[in-house]
Design a protein around this motif. Sequence first.
Motif, mmCIF file in Angstrom:
data_model
loop_
_atom_site.group_PDB
_atom_site.id
_atom_site.type_symbol
_atom_site.label_atom_id
_atom_site.label_comp_id
_atom_site.label_asym_id
_atom_site.label_seq_id
_atom_site.Cartn_x
_atom_site.Cartn_y
_atom_site.Cartn_z
ATOM 1 N N THR A 242 5.863 -13.793 -0.796
ATOM 2 C CA THR A 242 5.529 -12.346 -0.319
ATOM 3 C C THR A 242 6.494 -11.639 -0.685
ATOM 4 O O THR A 242 7.194 -11.471 -0.603
ATOM 5 C CB THR A 242 5.559 -12.428 1.135
ATOM 6 O OG1 THR A 242 4.390 -13.061 1.939
ATOM 7 C CG2 THR A 242 5.490 -11.332 2.079
ATOM 8 N N VAL A 243 5.422 -10.184 -1.169
ATOM 9 C CA VAL A 243 6.441 -8.592 -1.513
ATOM 10 C C VAL A 243 6.449 -7.933 -0.811
ATOM 11 O O VAL A 243 7.547 -7.204 -0.570
ATOM 12 C CB VAL A 243 5.187 -8.406 -3.310
ATOM 13 C CG1 VAL A 243 6.469 -7.782 -3.564
ATOM 14 C CG2 VAL A 243 5.369 -10.191 -4.304
ATOM 15 N N ALA A 244 5.540 -7.899 0.339
ATOM 16 C CA ALA A 244 5.686 -6.350 1.093
ATOM 17 C C ALA A 244 4.546 -6.961 1.679
ATOM 18 O O ALA A 244 3.467 -6.779 1.652
ATOM 19 C CB ALA A 244 4.554 -5.443 0.322
ATOM 20 N N THR A 245 5.460 -6.487 3.645
ATOM 21 C CA THR A 245 4.361 -6.941 4.291
ATOM 22 C C THR A 245 5.198 -6.128 5.401
ATOM 23 O O THR A 245 5.661 -5.695 5.047
ATOM 24 C CB THR A 245 4.108 -8.318 4.720
ATOM 25 O OG1 THR A 245 3.328 -8.774 6.343
ATOM 26 C CG2 THR A 245 5.926 -9.257 4.876
ATOM 27 N N LEU A 246 4.037 -6.109 6.736
ATOM 28 C CA LEU A 246 4.678 -5.239 8.043
ATOM 29 C C LEU A 246 4.779 -6.383 9.081
ATOM 30 O O LEU A 246 4.672 -5.758 10.135
ATOM 31 C CB LEU A 246 4.032 -3.955 8.223
ATOM 32 C CG LEU A 246 3.905 -2.281 6.719
ATOM 33 C CD1 LEU A 246 3.070 -1.589 7.487
ATOM 34 C CD2 LEU A 246 5.635 -2.271 7.068
ATOM 35 N N GLY A 247 4.249 -7.481 8.769
ATOM 36 C CA GLY A 247 4.769 -8.726 9.762
ATOM 37 C C GLY A 247 2.887 -8.484 10.755
ATOM 38 O O GLY A 247 2.012 -8.294 10.131
#
Length: 382
Positions: free
Chosen positions: A171-176
Amino acid sequence: MTRSKPFILATIMLSFAIGRAAAQAPTLAPAGPPETLYRWTSDRCEDEFIPDAPARAFRRADGEMVLMASHRENWALVGRDFASLRPSCEATLRSSRERPQDDGFLWIEATYTPDGRRVAALVSEDLRRPTQRGGCDPQGQAGRCWLNNILAAASEDGGRSFALVRPEARTVATLGRYPDRATRRYGAFTTSNIVEHDGAYYVMVYLQGEGVQPPGNCLFRSDDPFAPERWRAWDGQAFTVEMRDAAASRSCRPVSPSVLSQEVRSLSYDSRRHTWIAVIRHRLQLAGDTQPVPGFYYATSADLLRWEGPRRIMMAPTRARTDSTTETMDYPAIIDPGSRSRNFDTLDSNAPALIFTVQNLAPGRGTGTMNRDLRYVRLRVD
Protein backbone atom coordinates in the motif's frame (compact mmCIF):
# COMPACT_ATOMS: atom_id res chain seq x y z
CA MET A 1 11.38 5.80 9.01
CA THR A 2 14.35 8.04 9.81
CA ARG A 3 15.40 10.49 7.13
CA SER A 4 18.95 11.62 6.50
CA LYS A 5 19.75 15.29 6.99
CA PRO A 6 20.58 15.76 3.28
CA PHE A 7 17.19 14.36 2.27
CA ILE A 8 15.31 16.58 4.76
CA LEU A 9 17.27 19.63 3.63
CA ALA A 10 16.55 18.82 -0.02
CA THR A 11 12.84 18.61 0.82
CA ILE A 12 12.84 22.02 2.49
CA MET A 13 14.79 23.58 -0.38
CA LEU A 14 12.74 22.04 -3.19
CA SER A 15 11.03 25.21 -4.37
CA PHE A 16 14.14 27.34 -4.09
CA ALA A 17 16.46 24.92 -5.92
CA ILE A 18 14.19 24.51 -8.93
CA GLY A 19 12.75 28.04 -8.82
CA ARG A 20 16.12 29.74 -9.24
CA ALA A 21 16.54 28.15 -12.66
CA ALA A 22 12.96 28.79 -13.82
CA ALA A 23 12.46 30.53 -17.12
CA GLN A 24 9.43 31.69 -19.07
CA ALA A 25 6.65 29.11 -19.21
CA PRO A 26 6.24 27.35 -22.56
CA THR A 27 3.22 27.65 -24.83
CA LEU A 28 1.80 24.36 -26.17
CA ALA A 29 -0.36 24.02 -29.27
CA PRO A 30 -1.17 21.26 -31.79
CA ALA A 31 1.31 21.14 -34.67
CA GLY A 32 -0.73 18.83 -36.90
CA PRO A 33 -3.87 16.70 -37.12
CA PRO A 34 -4.57 13.76 -34.78
CA GLU A 35 -3.03 10.41 -35.74
CA THR A 36 -3.98 6.94 -34.54
CA LEU A 37 -1.44 4.94 -32.55
CA TYR A 38 -3.73 2.01 -31.68
CA ARG A 39 -7.08 1.09 -33.22
CA TRP A 40 -9.15 -1.33 -31.14
CA THR A 41 -11.17 -2.74 -34.04
CA SER A 42 -8.06 -3.90 -35.94
CA ASP A 43 -5.12 -3.95 -33.50
CA ARG A 44 -6.42 -5.62 -30.34
CA CYS A 45 -5.16 -8.97 -29.13
CA GLU A 46 -8.07 -9.31 -26.69
CA ASP A 47 -11.31 -7.38 -26.23
CA GLU A 48 -10.02 -6.20 -22.83
CA PHE A 49 -6.97 -4.56 -24.43
CA ILE A 50 -8.36 -1.04 -24.42
CA PRO A 51 -6.59 2.24 -23.52
CA ASP A 52 -8.19 3.15 -20.20
CA ALA A 53 -5.46 5.10 -18.42
CA PRO A 54 -2.93 7.81 -19.37
CA ALA A 55 0.00 6.67 -21.50
CA ARG A 56 3.29 5.88 -19.74
CA ALA A 57 6.55 5.01 -21.48
CA PHE A 58 10.03 3.75 -20.72
CA ARG A 59 12.94 2.25 -22.62
CA ARG A 60 14.09 -1.27 -21.88
CA ALA A 61 17.71 -2.27 -21.50
CA ASP A 62 17.56 -3.82 -24.98
CA GLY A 63 16.58 -0.45 -26.46
CA GLU A 64 12.91 -1.21 -27.05
CA MET A 65 10.34 1.43 -26.18
CA VAL A 66 7.40 0.29 -24.03
CA LEU A 67 4.21 2.34 -23.92
CA MET A 68 1.38 1.42 -21.55
CA ALA A 69 -2.16 2.84 -21.50
CA SER A 70 -3.64 0.19 -19.30
CA HIS A 71 -6.99 -1.39 -18.63
CA ARG A 72 -7.71 -3.86 -15.81
CA GLU A 73 -6.04 -6.55 -17.94
CA ASN A 74 -2.92 -4.44 -18.30
CA TRP A 75 -1.10 -4.49 -21.63
CA ALA A 76 1.52 -2.56 -23.62
CA LEU A 77 2.70 -1.39 -27.02
CA VAL A 78 6.33 -2.22 -27.82
CA GLY A 79 8.68 -1.09 -30.60
CA ARG A 80 12.15 0.09 -31.45
CA ASP A 81 10.82 3.65 -31.46
CA PHE A 82 7.55 5.59 -31.29
CA ALA A 83 6.76 5.04 -34.96
CA SER A 84 7.09 1.25 -34.71
CA LEU A 85 5.00 0.69 -31.56
CA ARG A 86 2.75 -2.37 -31.87
CA PRO A 87 0.60 -4.25 -29.31
CA SER A 88 2.26 -6.99 -27.32
CA CYS A 89 -0.24 -9.80 -26.89
CA GLU A 90 1.07 -10.72 -23.45
CA ALA A 91 -0.73 -9.03 -20.56
CA THR A 92 1.66 -7.37 -18.11
CA LEU A 93 -0.62 -7.62 -15.06
CA ARG A 94 -3.99 -9.38 -15.06
CA SER A 95 -6.64 -8.41 -12.54
CA SER A 96 -8.37 -11.71 -13.28
CA ARG A 97 -5.23 -13.56 -12.19
CA GLU A 98 -4.23 -11.40 -9.23
CA ARG A 99 -7.83 -11.14 -8.03
CA PRO A 100 -9.56 -14.37 -9.13
CA GLN A 101 -12.39 -13.86 -6.61
CA ASP A 102 -13.31 -10.50 -8.16
CA ASP A 103 -11.86 -8.67 -5.15
CA GLY A 104 -11.00 -5.50 -7.05
CA PHE A 105 -9.48 -4.47 -10.35
CA LEU A 106 -5.94 -3.20 -10.96
CA TRP A 107 -4.74 -0.49 -13.36
CA ILE A 108 -1.02 0.27 -13.77
CA GLU A 109 -0.94 4.08 -13.57
CA ALA A 110 2.77 4.91 -13.28
CA THR A 111 6.11 3.30 -14.05
CA TYR A 112 9.76 4.12 -13.44
CA THR A 113 12.91 2.24 -14.37
CA PRO A 114 16.52 3.20 -13.62
CA ASP A 115 18.09 0.62 -15.93
CA GLY A 116 15.45 -0.83 -18.28
CA ARG A 117 15.35 -4.10 -16.33
CA ARG A 118 13.77 -3.35 -12.95
CA VAL A 119 10.57 -1.35 -13.24
CA ALA A 120 8.65 0.12 -10.31
CA ALA A 121 4.91 0.69 -10.77
CA LEU A 122 2.03 2.38 -8.99
CA VAL A 123 -1.31 0.65 -9.39
CA SER A 124 -4.84 1.99 -8.95
CA GLU A 125 -6.95 -0.56 -7.04
CA ASP A 126 -10.68 -0.20 -7.76
CA LEU A 127 -12.69 -1.77 -4.93
CA ARG A 128 -16.23 -0.86 -5.98
CA ARG A 129 -17.44 -4.45 -6.40
CA PRO A 130 -16.17 -5.83 -3.09
CA THR A 131 -17.40 -2.68 -1.32
CA GLN A 132 -20.91 -3.28 -2.64
CA ARG A 133 -20.73 -6.97 -1.77
CA GLY A 134 -19.83 -5.87 1.74
CA GLY A 135 -23.17 -4.12 2.06
CA CYS A 136 -22.70 -0.65 0.60
CA ASP A 137 -25.77 0.44 -1.41
CA PRO A 138 -25.06 2.93 -4.24
CA GLN A 139 -28.63 4.27 -3.90
CA GLY A 140 -28.43 5.58 -7.45
CA GLN A 141 -25.73 8.13 -6.52
CA ALA A 142 -22.80 8.45 -8.90
CA GLY A 143 -19.57 7.66 -7.09
CA ARG A 144 -21.16 6.21 -3.96
CA CYS A 145 -19.50 2.93 -2.84
CA TRP A 146 -16.40 3.62 -4.96
CA LEU A 147 -13.39 2.86 -2.78
CA ASN A 148 -9.89 3.11 -4.26
CA ASN A 149 -6.27 2.69 -3.15
CA ILE A 150 -2.84 3.11 -4.73
CA LEU A 151 -0.65 0.02 -4.50
CA ALA A 152 2.92 -0.81 -5.50
CA ALA A 153 4.02 -3.39 -8.06
CA ALA A 154 7.32 -4.22 -9.73
CA SER A 155 8.82 -5.97 -12.71
CA GLU A 156 12.17 -7.73 -12.93
CA ASP A 157 12.03 -8.43 -16.69
CA GLY A 158 11.85 -5.00 -18.29
CA GLY A 159 8.11 -4.59 -17.85
CA ARG A 160 7.09 -7.80 -19.61
CA SER A 161 5.32 -8.85 -16.41
CA PHE A 162 4.46 -7.10 -13.15
CA ALA A 163 3.45 -8.42 -9.76
CA LEU A 164 2.14 -6.64 -6.68
CA VAL A 165 4.71 -6.44 -3.91
CA ARG A 166 4.07 -8.50 -0.78
CA PRO A 167 0.73 -7.69 0.92
CA GLU A 168 2.13 -6.14 4.07
CA ALA A 169 4.21 -3.62 2.08
CA ARG A 170 2.24 -2.89 -1.10
CA THR A 171 0.00 0.00 0.00
CA VAL A 172 1.23 3.47 -0.99
CA ALA A 173 -1.88 5.60 -0.37
CA THR A 174 -5.23 4.73 1.26
CA LEU A 175 -7.97 6.40 3.28
CA GLY A 176 -9.15 3.11 4.75
CA ARG A 177 -12.58 1.49 4.52
CA TYR A 178 -15.54 3.14 2.84
CA PRO A 179 -17.48 5.17 5.47
CA ASP A 180 -21.09 4.16 6.08
CA ARG A 181 -22.38 7.70 5.54
CA ALA A 182 -20.24 8.65 2.55
CA THR A 183 -22.06 9.78 -0.60
CA ARG A 184 -19.15 10.14 -3.03
CA ARG A 185 -16.11 8.17 -4.12
CA TYR A 186 -13.54 7.77 -1.35
CA GLY A 187 -9.82 7.09 -1.38
CA ALA A 188 -6.71 7.51 -3.54
CA PHE A 189 -7.70 7.24 -7.19
CA THR A 190 -5.20 8.21 -9.87
CA THR A 191 -1.55 9.05 -10.27
CA SER A 192 0.58 10.95 -12.70
CA ASN A 193 3.73 9.34 -14.03
CA ILE A 194 6.72 9.15 -11.70
CA VAL A 195 9.35 11.81 -12.41
CA GLU A 196 12.91 12.16 -11.16
CA HIS A 197 14.65 15.42 -10.30
CA ASP A 198 17.95 15.93 -8.49
CA GLY A 199 18.00 12.43 -7.04
CA ALA A 200 14.43 12.40 -5.72
CA TYR A 201 11.22 10.98 -7.20
CA TYR A 202 7.82 12.65 -7.39
CA VAL A 203 4.28 11.68 -8.31
CA MET A 204 0.89 13.40 -8.15
CA VAL A 205 -1.87 11.36 -6.49
CA TYR A 206 -5.51 12.46 -6.62
CA LEU A 207 -7.33 11.81 -3.34
CA GLN A 208 -10.70 12.69 -1.90
CA GLY A 209 -12.59 11.64 1.21
CA GLU A 210 -15.57 13.32 2.83
CA GLY A 211 -14.57 14.79 6.19
CA VAL A 212 -11.11 13.23 5.97
CA GLN A 213 -9.21 14.38 2.89
CA PRO A 214 -9.77 17.55 0.81
CA PRO A 215 -10.14 16.61 -2.86
CA GLY A 216 -7.14 17.36 -5.03
CA ASN A 217 -3.71 16.37 -6.31
CA CYS A 218 -1.21 15.67 -3.53
CA LEU A 219 2.49 15.68 -4.38
CA PHE A 220 4.36 12.63 -3.09
CA ARG A 221 8.13 12.30 -2.81
CA SER A 222 10.49 9.37 -2.30
CA ASP A 223 14.19 8.61 -2.48
CA ASP A 224 13.49 5.06 -3.74
CA PRO A 225 10.56 4.28 -6.07
CA PHE A 226 11.00 0.55 -5.36
CA ALA A 227 10.27 1.02 -1.64
CA PRO A 228 6.53 1.72 -1.13
CA GLU A 229 7.06 2.71 2.50
CA ARG A 230 9.29 5.64 1.52
CA TRP A 231 6.63 7.71 -0.25
CA ARG A 232 5.64 10.83 1.72
CA ALA A 233 3.04 13.46 0.77
CA TRP A 234 3.29 17.24 1.09
CA ASP A 235 1.68 18.68 4.23
CA GLY A 236 1.94 22.33 3.20
CA GLN A 237 5.45 22.73 4.60
CA ALA A 238 7.36 19.52 3.90
CA PHE A 239 7.01 15.91 2.76
CA THR A 240 5.95 14.33 6.05
CA VAL A 241 2.60 12.60 5.46
CA GLU A 242 2.67 8.81 5.27
CA MET A 243 -0.59 7.52 3.78
CA ARG A 244 -0.05 3.74 3.93
CA ASP A 245 -2.08 3.23 7.12
CA ALA A 246 -5.41 5.04 7.31
CA ALA A 247 -5.56 4.68 11.09
CA ALA A 248 -2.31 6.61 11.53
CA SER A 249 -2.44 8.94 8.54
CA ARG A 250 -2.94 12.67 8.39
CA SER A 251 -4.46 14.30 5.33
CA CYS A 252 -2.13 15.63 2.67
CA ARG A 253 -2.35 19.17 1.30
CA PRO A 254 -3.41 19.32 -2.38
CA VAL A 255 -1.14 21.56 -4.42
CA SER A 256 -2.67 24.59 -6.18
CA PRO A 257 -6.23 23.20 -6.04
CA SER A 258 -7.68 26.23 -7.84
CA VAL A 259 -5.41 25.52 -10.83
CA LEU A 260 -5.14 21.72 -10.70
CA SER A 261 -8.77 21.04 -9.80
CA GLN A 262 -8.91 17.87 -11.92
CA GLU A 263 -6.72 14.77 -11.89
CA VAL A 264 -3.18 15.44 -13.12
CA ARG A 265 -2.67 12.91 -15.89
CA SER A 266 1.01 13.54 -16.69
CA LEU A 267 4.05 15.49 -15.54
CA SER A 268 6.89 16.57 -17.84
CA TYR A 269 9.99 18.64 -17.28
CA ASP A 270 10.87 21.09 -20.06
CA SER A 271 14.65 20.85 -19.82
CA ARG A 272 15.26 23.95 -21.90
CA ARG A 273 12.91 26.23 -19.97
CA HIS A 274 13.41 24.54 -16.58
CA THR A 275 9.66 24.30 -16.16
CA TRP A 276 7.26 21.54 -15.11
CA ILE A 277 4.13 20.88 -17.17
CA ALA A 278 1.02 19.15 -15.79
CA VAL A 279 -1.77 17.97 -18.10
CA ILE A 280 -5.44 17.73 -17.10
CA ARG A 281 -8.84 17.25 -18.74
CA HIS A 282 -11.29 20.04 -17.93
CA ARG A 283 -14.13 22.35 -19.04
CA LEU A 284 -13.01 25.97 -18.68
CA GLN A 285 -14.02 29.40 -19.87
CA LEU A 286 -10.81 31.26 -20.64
CA ALA A 287 -10.35 34.79 -21.88
CA GLY A 288 -12.16 35.16 -25.20
CA ASP A 289 -14.48 32.17 -24.63
CA THR A 290 -18.22 32.69 -24.55
CA GLN A 291 -18.80 29.54 -22.52
CA PRO A 292 -16.79 26.74 -20.87
CA VAL A 293 -14.89 24.69 -23.44
CA PRO A 294 -14.23 20.95 -22.93
CA GLY A 295 -10.71 19.89 -23.71
CA PHE A 296 -7.17 19.18 -22.63
CA TYR A 297 -5.36 21.81 -20.58
CA TYR A 298 -1.95 22.31 -19.02
CA ALA A 299 -0.45 24.20 -16.10
CA THR A 300 3.18 25.15 -15.44
CA SER A 301 5.37 25.31 -12.36
CA ALA A 302 8.93 26.04 -11.35
CA ASP A 303 8.84 23.83 -8.28
CA LEU A 304 6.00 21.25 -8.58
CA LEU A 305 4.19 23.00 -5.71
CA ARG A 306 2.96 26.34 -7.07
CA TRP A 307 1.17 26.10 -10.40
CA GLU A 308 0.04 28.69 -12.94
CA GLY A 309 -2.69 28.36 -15.56
CA PRO A 310 -4.37 26.31 -16.75
CA ARG A 311 -4.11 27.01 -20.48
CA ARG A 312 -5.85 25.09 -23.23
CA ILE A 313 -3.95 22.76 -25.54
CA MET A 314 -6.93 21.70 -27.63
CA MET A 315 -10.69 21.30 -27.57
CA ALA A 316 -11.90 17.74 -26.97
CA PRO A 317 -15.37 16.29 -26.36
CA THR A 318 -15.54 14.98 -22.81
CA ARG A 319 -19.26 14.29 -22.31
CA ALA A 320 -21.19 11.82 -24.41
CA ARG A 321 -24.19 13.33 -26.23
CA THR A 322 -23.55 16.76 -24.67
CA ASP A 323 -20.33 17.41 -26.60
CA SER A 324 -20.52 14.69 -29.25
CA THR A 325 -22.71 11.79 -30.32
CA THR A 326 -19.81 9.88 -31.88
CA GLU A 327 -16.81 10.05 -29.53
CA THR A 328 -15.41 11.29 -26.25
CA MET A 329 -11.76 11.85 -25.28
CA ASP A 330 -9.92 11.29 -22.02
CA TYR A 331 -6.57 10.50 -20.33
CA PRO A 332 -4.32 13.15 -21.93
CA ALA A 333 -0.59 12.69 -21.37
CA ILE A 334 2.48 14.27 -22.93
CA ILE A 335 5.32 11.98 -24.01
CA ASP A 336 8.29 13.24 -25.98
CA PRO A 337 9.62 10.44 -28.24
CA GLY A 338 12.85 12.46 -28.42
CA SER A 339 13.29 12.62 -24.66
CA ARG A 340 16.78 11.86 -23.38
CA SER A 341 15.24 10.26 -20.29
CA ARG A 342 14.79 6.49 -20.16
CA ASN A 343 11.35 7.22 -18.68
CA PHE A 344 10.31 9.85 -21.23
CA ASP A 345 9.58 12.37 -18.47
CA THR A 346 11.47 15.27 -20.06
CA LEU A 347 10.73 17.43 -23.09
CA ASP A 348 13.96 17.62 -25.07
CA SER A 349 12.81 17.82 -28.70
CA ASN A 350 10.64 20.12 -30.78
CA ALA A 351 7.93 17.50 -31.37
CA PRO A 352 6.46 15.99 -28.19
CA ALA A 353 3.20 14.10 -28.51
CA LEU A 354 -0.06 14.60 -26.64
CA ILE A 355 -1.48 11.08 -26.38
CA PHE A 356 -5.11 10.46 -25.43
CA THR A 357 -7.90 7.87 -25.50
CA VAL A 358 -10.86 8.19 -27.86
CA GLN A 359 -13.98 6.26 -26.91
CA ASN A 360 -16.13 5.58 -29.97
CA LEU A 361 -19.78 5.84 -28.94
CA ALA A 362 -22.52 3.44 -29.96
CA PRO A 363 -24.12 4.64 -33.23
CA GLY A 364 -27.56 6.13 -32.75
CA ARG A 365 -27.36 5.98 -28.94
CA GLY A 366 -24.23 7.92 -28.04
CA THR A 367 -23.43 5.53 -25.21
CA GLY A 368 -20.04 4.15 -24.22
CA THR A 369 -18.43 1.09 -25.80
CA MET A 370 -15.28 -1.00 -25.56
CA ASN A 371 -14.26 0.42 -28.94
CA ARG A 372 -11.49 2.77 -27.84
CA ASP A 373 -8.50 4.04 -29.78
CA LEU A 374 -5.23 5.63 -28.76
CA ARG A 375 -4.50 8.81 -30.71
CA TYR A 376 -1.91 11.55 -30.54
CA VAL A 377 -1.16 15.00 -31.87
CA ARG A 378 2.30 16.44 -32.24
CA LEU A 379 2.77 19.62 -30.24
CA ARG A 380 4.52 22.87 -30.99
CA VAL A 381 6.37 24.17 -27.92
CA ASP A 382 7.13 27.89 -27.99
